[in-house]
Write a protein that holds these residues in place. Structure first.
Motif, PDB file in Angstrom:
ATOM      1  N   ALA A  38       0.817  -1.208   0.000  1.00 15.70           N
ATOM      2  CA  ALA A  38       0.000   0.000   0.000  1.00 15.70           C
ATOM      3  C   ALA A  38       0.852   1.259   0.000  1.00 15.70           C
ATOM      4  O   ALA A  38       0.418   2.312  -0.489  1.00 15.70           O
ATOM      5  CB  ALA A  38      -0.927  -0.003   1.220  1.00 15.70           C
ATOM      6  N   ALA A  39       2.074   1.162   0.521  1.00 18.59           N
ATOM      7  CA  ALA A  39       2.974   2.315   0.563  1.00 18.59           C
ATOM      8  C   ALA A  39       3.602   2.613  -0.788  1.00 18.59           C
ATOM      9  O   ALA A  39       4.245   3.655  -0.956  1.00 18.59           O
ATOM     10  CB  ALA A  39       4.062   2.080   1.600  1.00 18.59           C
ATOM     11  N   GLY A  40       3.440   1.696  -1.754  1.00 21.11           N
ATOM     12  CA  GLY A  40       3.906   1.974  -3.104  1.00 21.11           C
ATOM     13  C   GLY A  40       5.214   1.328  -3.499  1.00 21.11           C
ATOM     14  O   GLY A  40       5.818   1.727  -4.503  1.00 21.11           O
ATOM     15  N   VAL A  41       5.662   0.306  -2.755  1.00 24.54           N
ATOM     16  CA  VAL A  41       6.909  -0.352  -3.147  1.00 24.54           C
ATOM     17  C   VAL A  41       6.706  -1.113  -4.448  1.00 24.54           C
ATOM     18  O   VAL A  41       5.579  -1.390  -4.866  1.00 24.54           O
ATOM     19  CB  VAL A  41       7.418  -1.290  -2.026  1.00 24.54           C
ATOM     20  N   ASP A  42       7.815  -1.471  -5.079  1.00 25.47           N
ATOM     21  CA  ASP A  42       7.764  -2.095  -6.403  1.00 25.47           C
ATOM     22  C   ASP A  42       7.873  -3.610  -6.367  1.00 25.47           C
ATOM     23  O   ASP A  42       7.747  -4.270  -7.401  1.00 25.47           O
ATOM     24  CB  ASP A  42       8.890  -1.519  -7.265  1.00 25.47           C
ATOM     25  N   GLY A  43       8.100  -4.167  -5.206  1.00 28.37           N
ATOM     26  CA  GLY A  43       8.199  -5.611  -5.028  1.00 28.37           C
ATOM     27  C   GLY A  43       8.606  -5.906  -3.605  1.00 28.37           C
ATOM     28  O   GLY A  43       8.937  -5.000  -2.831  1.00 28.37           O
ATOM     29  N   LEU A  44       8.562  -7.183  -3.246  1.00 28.32           N
ATOM     30  CA  LEU A  44       8.906  -7.614  -1.894  1.00 28.32           C
ATOM     31  C   LEU A  44       9.924  -8.736  -1.951  1.00 28.32           C
ATOM     32  O   LEU A  44       9.873  -9.591  -2.845  1.00 28.32           O
ATOM     33  CB  LEU A  44       7.658  -8.087  -1.148  1.00 28.32           C
ATOM     34  N   VAL A  45      10.832  -8.739  -0.971  1.00 25.83           N
ATOM     35  CA  VAL A  45      11.883  -9.755  -0.919  1.00 25.83           C
ATOM     36  C   VAL A  45      11.860 -10.425   0.457  1.00 25.83           C
ATOM     37  O   VAL A  45      12.513  -9.959   1.393  1.00 25.83           O
ATOM     38  CB  VAL A  45      13.271  -9.148  -1.205  1.00 25.83           C
ATOM     39  N   PRO A  46      11.095 -11.495   0.593  1.00 23.38           N
ATOM     40  CA  PRO A  46      11.111 -12.238   1.856  1.00 23.38           C
ATOM     41  C   PRO A  46      12.253 -13.258   1.904  1.00 23.38           C
ATOM     42  O   PRO A  46      12.860 -13.578   0.877  1.00 23.38           O
ATOM     43  CB  PRO A  46       9.762 -12.953   1.848  1.00 23.38           C
ATOM     44  N   VAL A  47      12.538 -13.728   3.091  1.00 27.56           N
ATOM     45  CA  VAL A  47      13.510 -14.789   3.419  1.00 27.56           C
ATOM     46  C   VAL A  47      14.904 -14.556   2.834  1.00 27.56           C
ATOM     47  O   VAL A  47      15.570 -15.473   2.394  1.00 27.56           O
ATOM     48  CB  VAL A  47      12.994 -16.213   3.072  1.00 27.56           C
ATOM     49  N   GLY A  48      15.338 -13.300   2.876  1.00 27.67           N
ATOM     50  CA  GLY A  48      16.740 -13.012   2.634  1.00 27.67           C
ATOM     51  C   GLY A  48      17.472 -12.922   3.962  1.00 27.67           C
ATOM     52  O   GLY A  48      16.995 -13.415   4.992  1.00 27.67           O
ATOM     53  N   SER A  49      18.607 -12.250   3.970  1.00 25.38           N
ATOM     54  CA  SER A  49      19.352 -12.089   5.224  1.00 25.38           C
ATOM     55  C   SER A  49      18.527 -11.343   6.262  1.00 25.38           C
ATOM     56  O   SER A  49      18.508 -11.706   7.442  1.00 25.38           O
ATOM     57  CB  SER A  49      20.657 -11.332   4.971  1.00 25.38           C
ATOM     58  N   THR A  50      17.815 -10.288   5.827  1.00 31.56           N
ATOM     59  CA  THR A  50      16.977  -9.523   6.747  1.00 31.56           C
ATOM     60  C   THR A  50      15.827 -10.371   7.278  1.00 31.56           C
ATOM     61  O   THR A  50      15.335 -10.137   8.380  1.00 31.56           O
ATOM     62  CB  THR A  50      16.437  -8.267   6.046  1.00 31.56           C
ATOM     63  N   GLY A  51      15.411 -11.360   6.516  1.00 27.38           N
ATOM     64  CA  GLY A  51      14.355 -12.270   6.940  1.00 27.38           C
ATOM     65  C   GLY A  51      14.844 -13.441   7.765  1.00 27.38           C
ATOM     66  O   GLY A  51      14.098 -14.396   7.991  1.00 27.38           O
ATOM     67  N   GLU A  52      16.100 -13.375   8.236  1.00 24.32           N
ATOM     68  CA  GLU A  52      16.695 -14.419   9.088  1.00 24.32           C
ATOM     69  C   GLU A  52      16.630 -15.801   8.438  1.00 24.32           C
ATOM     70  O   GLU A  52      16.356 -16.813   9.086  1.00 24.32           O
ATOM     71  CB  GLU A  52      16.042 -14.428  10.468  1.00 24.32           C
ATOM     72  N   SER A  53      16.913 -15.832   7.156  1.00 25.40           N
ATOM     73  CA  SER A  53      16.818 -17.095   6.423  1.00 25.40           C
ATOM     74  C   SER A  53      17.722 -18.170   6.997  1.00 25.40           C
ATOM     75  O   SER A  53      17.417 -19.368   6.900  1.00 25.40           O
ATOM     76  CB  SER A  53      17.163 -16.863   4.946  1.00 25.40           C
ATOM     77  N   ALA A  54      18.836 -17.764   7.610  1.00 21.81           N
ATOM     78  CA  ALA A  54      19.783 -18.752   8.128  1.00 21.81           C
ATOM     79  C   ALA A  54      19.216 -19.588   9.260  1.00 21.81           C
ATOM     80  O   ALA A  54      19.737 -20.676   9.544  1.00 21.81           O
ATOM     81  CB  ALA A  54      21.063 -18.050   8.592  1.00 21.81           C
ATOM     82  N   THR A  55      18.160 -19.095   9.918  1.00 19.02           N
ATOM     83  CA  THR A  55      17.581 -19.857  11.029  1.00 19.02           C
ATOM     84  C   THR A  55      16.204 -20.439  10.689  1.00 19.02           C
ATOM     85  O   THR A  55      15.520 -20.954  11.573  1.00 19.02           O
ATOM     86  CB  THR A  55      17.474 -18.989  12.295  1.00 19.02           C
TER      87      THR A  55
END
Length: 308
Positions: A38-55
């Protein structure tokens, strides 16, 4: 050949929220995805480093991707599927593709520090097998190995390798990769919020951003201005966001951004071990940065209302 994906703009590197029992809080995750869309981003990137994918387990990886896809209406979802094990990265990539991801983000193999020829083989193996646009992610501070420009340029020739997430901190290298891939259908995106505007100035197309989790509208305005060539406005917004950029990296990402998410009411600050909550010495400063940004937003809104 995979369907093309537009890698221009802002793609928040999403956090993965956890409940009191360390299970994934899917309701909060989906609410957050909808807030960002809703804020107008152009896409989403889940489960990367910020998403703590390593755990996360492999099943949890897929469940997060599925939940984000289900939550949004009209933005691409680029799933983090990297590993230091090519076979494991391939399996995660195939499962994300089956789940409906629009693209993949693949961190370069960490810890085992392959040579450049090994990096090429790693990425080509996955690109040959999975028919989705893929982004090569270079973050030497986490992986211990830099992806050299020659390697990036060679990988850009593969029809399924659509972009390069640049988080080396080396603007000369980033500009060289953008310069040498001008004739390819290939995008260079910033992986470092503090270098997003400079990256666009040397040929980048946008950012996979941590700060956009907290300030998506401002980040979109900054990137939009830079892409339009309005560098005065882009620079002003960069300076407004500068304290946030610095505050989100006083400790290991995503520790500070999860704290900021909790302060703003967007999600819990809980981490999975071995990561821990933000040290108390940094929390007050982060709260002050967020309060200043909120105050600025209110003042702008009030001024706009008076002008009507």
């Amino acid at each position: 050949m995979s369907s093309p994906i537009d890698l221009s703009g802002v793609f928040p590197a999403m956090c993965t929220p956890f409940d009191d029992d360390q299970r994934i809080d899917f309701e909060t995750l989906q609410t957050d995805a909808q807030r960002l869309e809703a804020a107008g981003v152009d896409g989403l990137v889940p489960v990367g480093s910020t998403g703590e994918s390593a755990t996360l387990s492999h099943d949890e990886h897929v469940q997060v991707v599925e939940a984000v896809i289900e939550a949004v209406d009209d933005v691409p979802v680029i799933a983090g599927t990297g590993s230091n094990n090519t076979r494991e990265a391939l399996e995660l990539s195939e499962r994300a593709a089956d789940a409906g991801a629009d693209g993949l983000l693949l961190i370069s193999p960490y810890y085992n520090k392959p040579e450049q020829r090994g990096l090429i083989e790693h990425y080509r193996t996955i690109a040959d097998a999975v028919d989705l646009p893929q982004i090569v992610y270079n973050v030497p501070s986490r992986t211990g190995r830099n992806i050299e420009p020659d390697t990036a340029v060679e990988l850009a020739s593969h029809e399924n390798i659509a972009g390069f997430k640049a988080a080396s901190g080396d603007l000369g290298q980033i500009g060289e990769i953008a310069e040498r891939t001008t004739d390819e259908d290939f995008a260079v995106v910033s992986g470092d919020d503090a270098l997003t505007v400079p990256t666009i100035s040397v040929g980048g197309t946008g950012t996979i951003s941590v700060a956009a989790n907290i300030e998506p509208e401002r980040t979109c305005a900054m990137v939009g201005a830079a892409l339009d060539g309005d560098y005065e406005r882009a620079r002003n917004l960069h300076h407004e966001l500068g304290p946030l950029f610095r505050g989100l990296f006083v400790e290991t990402n995503p520790i500070p951004v999860k704290e900021a998410m909790q302060i703003r009411g967007y999600g819990p600050a809980r981490m999975r071990s071995p990561l821990s909550r933000l040290a108390n010495e940094y929390r007050e400063d982060l709260e002050a940065v967020l309060a200043d940004l909120e105050r600025d937003t209110t003042e702008v809104a009030d001024a706009a209302e008076r002008d009507r």
